[in-house]
Design an enzyme around this catalytic site. Structure first.
Site, PDB file in Angstrom:
ATOM      1  N   TYR A   1      -3.144  -0.004  10.204  1.00  0.00           N
ATOM      2  CA  TYR A   1      -3.070  -0.368   8.794  1.00  0.00           C
ATOM      3  C   TYR A   1      -1.736   0.071   8.193  1.00  0.00           C
ATOM      4  CZ  TYR A   1      -4.274  -0.862   3.858  1.00  0.00           C
ATOM      5  OH  TYR A   1      -4.278  -1.212   2.530  1.00  0.00           O
TER       6      TYR A   1
ATOM      7  N   SER B   1       0.851  -1.185   0.000  1.00  0.00           N
ATOM      8  CA  SER B   1       0.000   0.000   0.000  1.00  0.00           C
ATOM      9  C   SER B   1       0.883   1.231   0.000  1.00  0.00           C
ATOM     10  CB  SER B   1      -0.901   0.021   1.237  1.00  0.00           C
ATOM     11  OG  SER B   1      -1.580   1.265   1.357  1.00  0.00           O
TER      12      SER B   1
END
Length: 280
Positions: free
Chosen positions: A185, A174
């Site tokens: 995250y 990501s």
């Protein structure tokens, strides 16, 4: 003239609602047969990036296994993709003890053929304010995005080496793993980047090529807010310098490139597909 007025009014309303209007015209080049005879396993393949990646591999001649946590979602994806070269398998990568068994189950689906390419796409995202995360949520994110990825890559490494396969591994990381962030995250995706680069360094001498892709903001079903947005209606986002969201097709295209022969001398890179977000 009336049509132009209607279009202008519609876009004005969009602008007032979102802060901008970007419409995307995306033409896909007709697929070749780069992956004919190859076998590919895509984790988290029932929707979003994984689903589109599976679609692209199938279009280019590969035999594909998609995995996911829910059989109903996998069967729905299978019906949409409609290919006799597609297999499905229930697999929760956060259950690390089951990984060797699941990998064996995947190879059994191929009736004696070897897996040539692993796409590690399974991931979870839980949007919360930093002060609202609890230990359980933190652990659940890490269990899939970092711990699950680590042990899946460990099993894939053993599979390739034990079978003498000069394969490919592409990890879906990501853009959040390339910029500062202290939410779970982001932390999990920094770990994914670390795993990708370390594994690439370890396996290159065996002819096994490992890379990653780092999506920016992609409209998938990973979160409730993204499910509500229609990228065809308005693709605007102020987060990307390009002022638009990233398409799943763009991520899939980079994954296929990295796993193709053209990507055979790209090693340990985590390529952002993020509209310039990580340049800030």
């Amino acid at each position: 003239m009336l049509g132009r007025i209607k279009t202008y009014t519609k876009n004005l309303l969009k602008y007032m609602k979102s802060g901008g209007v970007v419409l995307i015209k995306f033409d896909k080049v007709s697929p070749g047969r780069r992956f004919e005879g190859r076998c590919v396993l895509v984790t988290g393949g029932s929707s979003g990036i994984g689903f589109e990646t599976a679609r692209e591999y199938l279009a280019e001649g590969a035999e594909v296994i998609i995995t996911g946590r829910h059989d109903a979602a996998l069967q729905e994806a299978k019906e949409k993709l409609s290919s006799d070269r597609l297999h499905t398998m229930v697999w929760d990568v956060s259950d690390v003890k089951s990984i060797p068994q699941k990998l064996q189950e995947a190879t059994n689906l191929l009736a004696g053929k070897n897996i040539d390419i692993f796409i590690n796409n399974a991931g979870v995202y839980v949007p919360e304010n930093l002060d609202e995360y609890d230990e359980r949520t933190y652990d659940s994110i890490m269990a899939t995005n970092t711990k699950g990825l680590f042990f899946t890559c460990q099993a894939e490494k053993k599979y390739f080496i034990n079978n003498g396969i000069k394969g490919r591994i592409v990890n879906v990381c990501s853009a959040r793993g390339l910029i500062p962030g202290c939410d779970p995250y982001s932390i999990s995706k920094w770990g994914a980047v670390c795993i990708t680069k370390g594994l690439a360094h370890d396996l290159a001498k065996h002819g096994i090529i490992v890379n990653g892709v780092a999506p920016g903001i992609v409209l998938t079903n990973i979160s409730d807010w993204s499910k509500k947005l229609n990228i065809n209606d308005n693709a605007f986002t102020a987060a990307h310098p390009t002022a638009r969201y990233t398409l799943v097709e763009e991520i899939a295209g980079m994954i296929l490139y990295l796993s193709s022969d053209l990507g055979s001398n790209i090693v340990g890179e985590v390529v952002p597909v993020d509209g310039g977000w990580t340049l800030k």
